[in-house]
Write an enzyme that holds these catalytic residues in place. Sequence first.
Site, mmCIF file in Angstrom:
data_model
loop_
_atom_site.group_PDB
_atom_site.id
_atom_site.type_symbol
_atom_site.label_atom_id
_atom_site.label_comp_id
_atom_site.label_asym_id
_atom_site.label_seq_id
_atom_site.Cartn_x
_atom_site.Cartn_y
_atom_site.Cartn_z
ATOM 1 N N CYS A 1 0.733 -1.048 -0.148
ATOM 2 C CA CYS A 1 0.006 0.140 0.058
ATOM 3 C C CYS A 1 0.852 1.367 -0.008
ATOM 4 O O CYS A 1 2.311 1.071 -0.060
ATOM 5 C CB CYS A 1 -0.857 0.110 1.164
ATOM 6 S SG CYS A 1 -1.851 -1.703 1.636
ATOM 7 N N ASN B 1 1.656 -0.168 5.525
ATOM 8 C CA ASN B 1 2.098 -0.851 4.215
ATOM 9 C C ASN B 1 2.980 -2.047 4.359
ATOM 10 O O ASN B 1 4.237 -1.966 4.992
ATOM 11 C CB ASN B 1 2.868 0.349 3.258
ATOM 12 C CG ASN B 1 3.758 -0.009 2.384
ATOM 13 O OD1 ASN B 1 3.331 -1.343 1.581
ATOM 14 N ND2 ASN B 1 4.832 0.520 1.915
ATOM 15 N N ARG C 1 -4.558 1.517 -1.192
ATOM 16 C CA ARG C 1 -4.607 0.024 -0.550
ATOM 17 C C ARG C 1 -4.420 -0.753 -1.962
ATOM 18 O O ARG C 1 -5.006 -0.723 -2.887
ATOM 19 C CB ARG C 1 -5.885 -0.377 -0.017
ATOM 20 C CG ARG C 1 -5.715 -1.938 0.556
ATOM 21 C CD ARG C 1 -6.971 -2.563 1.120
ATOM 22 N NE ARG C 1 -6.944 -3.878 1.620
ATOM 23 C CZ ARG C 1 -7.755 -4.651 1.783
ATOM 24 N NH1 ARG C 1 -9.195 -4.069 1.896
ATOM 25 N NH2 ARG C 1 -7.613 -5.960 2.455
ATOM 26 N N VAL D 1 -4.247 -7.843 -0.960
ATOM 27 C CA VAL D 1 -3.512 -9.047 -1.275
ATOM 28 C C VAL D 1 -4.289 -10.021 -0.194
ATOM 29 O O VAL D 1 -4.475 -11.243 -0.837
ATOM 30 C CB VAL D 1 -1.886 -8.724 -0.892
ATOM 31 C CG1 VAL D 1 -1.295 -10.123 -0.942
ATOM 32 C CG2 VAL D 1 -1.399 -7.786 -2.230
#
Length: 615
Positions: A2, A77, A50, A53
């Site tokens: 991110c 992140n 974002r 995942v």
Amino acid sequence: MCGIAGWVDWHQDLTGQKQEIQAMTEALTHRGPDAEGYYVSKETLLGHRRLIVVDPSGGQQPMTRQQGNRRCVIVYNGELYNTEAIRQDLLARGYSFRAYSDTEVLLTAFMEWGPDCLERLNGIFAFAIWDETAQTLFMARDRLGVKPLFYTQQRGRLLFASELKSLLAHRDIEPVIDPEGLAEVVALGPARTPGHGVFHHIHEVRAGYCLTYTRLGLQTLPYWQVQSRPHEDDLITTVANVRNLLGEAVERQLVSDVPVCTLLSGGLDSSALTALTVQTYRREGRGTVPTFSVDYRDNDRYFQTSLFQPNADAPWIQHVSAYLGTEHQHVMIDTPQLVEALLPAMQGRDLPGMADVDASLLLFCREIKKHATVALSGECADEIFGGYPWFHQRQALEAAAFPWARTADNKLRCFSSELRQTLQPEAYMARRYEETIAEVPRLPGEDPVEARRREMFYLNIQWFMANLLDRKDRMSMATGLEVRVPFCDHHLLEYVWNIPWSMKMYNGREKGVLRLALQGLLPEDVIWRKKSPYPKTHHPAYFMAVRDLLRERLLDGSSPLLPLLNRPVINQLMVSDPLAGVGDPWFGQLMSLPQLFAYLIQMDDWMRTYKIRLI
């Protein structure tokens, strides 16, 4: 992965400043193309982009958690590879969870253990947590600096972001470069001093560091450093431990709710990760592993064997893919594409970078992103196992200088005598080298030659590896692709750090202990193949293209680069024969004369695009 951004201010009410955090966050859209979110309070603005995942519905950010009277908010992140283990510890302590994202686990871990939670994390991360109750901002970066985090502290406020472009999107942050920042670009570039943000008053949270910001000020502390101790395992035990640690790292890093692939060059490191991935997929019934490789148009015609590139990759890629049964895709890049990608590659770093080495990776990642969201890559094996030529060259070991930049004068002489007199680039490089040597964790009583090799490993981890991780993060995230690097697992690095050179050089071969650890996983000829670095173009058309483009830039009287250059030297270099060889690399293994021209083009682009002001 991110993009994160934030602003904490003790002197003004931020509730009316949402447009500023929106601008900073939108500058990171490439890092997180799937969603955005904001948190607004009187003292704090947080923004998040974002890339989904894991846990598509439960991982939205900024994420808030209330525990009694305490309220905390996170922007994060990264990926935690041991999420489930930490979750189980927290469940045993009475916590509950709304979903299964690592974001929620990390925020809860911080609320339970505070900064000590960092000791429990296995992963790659950069995050910020605002404790609304305590009025405290806490930020941290992973142990080896895989994920970036920049900040600036000015006038009773702190701004932070995943990338420099996000900070520069704030109305009060100007693209100013002071003499030290210019020395970073001229003397050290494309590397960077650990913690240095190049732009005036901008810093980067160093790998393995955390930061706390309160009304009393800013405190920055290391929470991790590699430790030197005697290695007591014999060769057989050492080989087994290396294989187990690497296998565990790969298995952890295959956790994902989206497609995963590996980058396969046919070399030892990428082949090892691919073999371990295939092994895991087969055991778990996950199907065929997709693999990707990159090469350049007509490279087979112009490839030149050298100390740094002993053989071409293409036949080895085919060999490994066939042996492991992967679903392989080959990405071919042409010279015009490489030249066109110099500008977006520079914008990915926000700085001049590794020229076509960056540009080709950017183009490669764009193609991979069409098929996968997560990739495993073999960076960092050479830094921790001693694979680079300079680990083995007596001259490099004896020189008190960065071993990848011992011919840096090939670049420095392109700059004007006035600039060199002002910046003193040789002295600047020497100072940064000595500062790093002073940090090396020593082993009392160690043999002087082994001690010097330990210094060499530390230099490579802190500098060369950091630069390659910068490159990998920015070029991949510029395309919305998450790249994971199992050789950067800190458990593996901590163990390998203390393995003696005699084992690392088993059988007189670089990375010998790693080769032993891979017995049975790969064909013998692959295991003992001589190291070859990331591929670059050898086509003379690239040399001519960047030479002509640089000449065109320098004929433009408005070029901001002109006052910085030694034109007679550059004019002399421009008449070089592109078929007569390009000389020794001035940085690393891949950056010689064509990359020098490309680096200067990127400097020109950088100064124009970012409207750089020198002070």
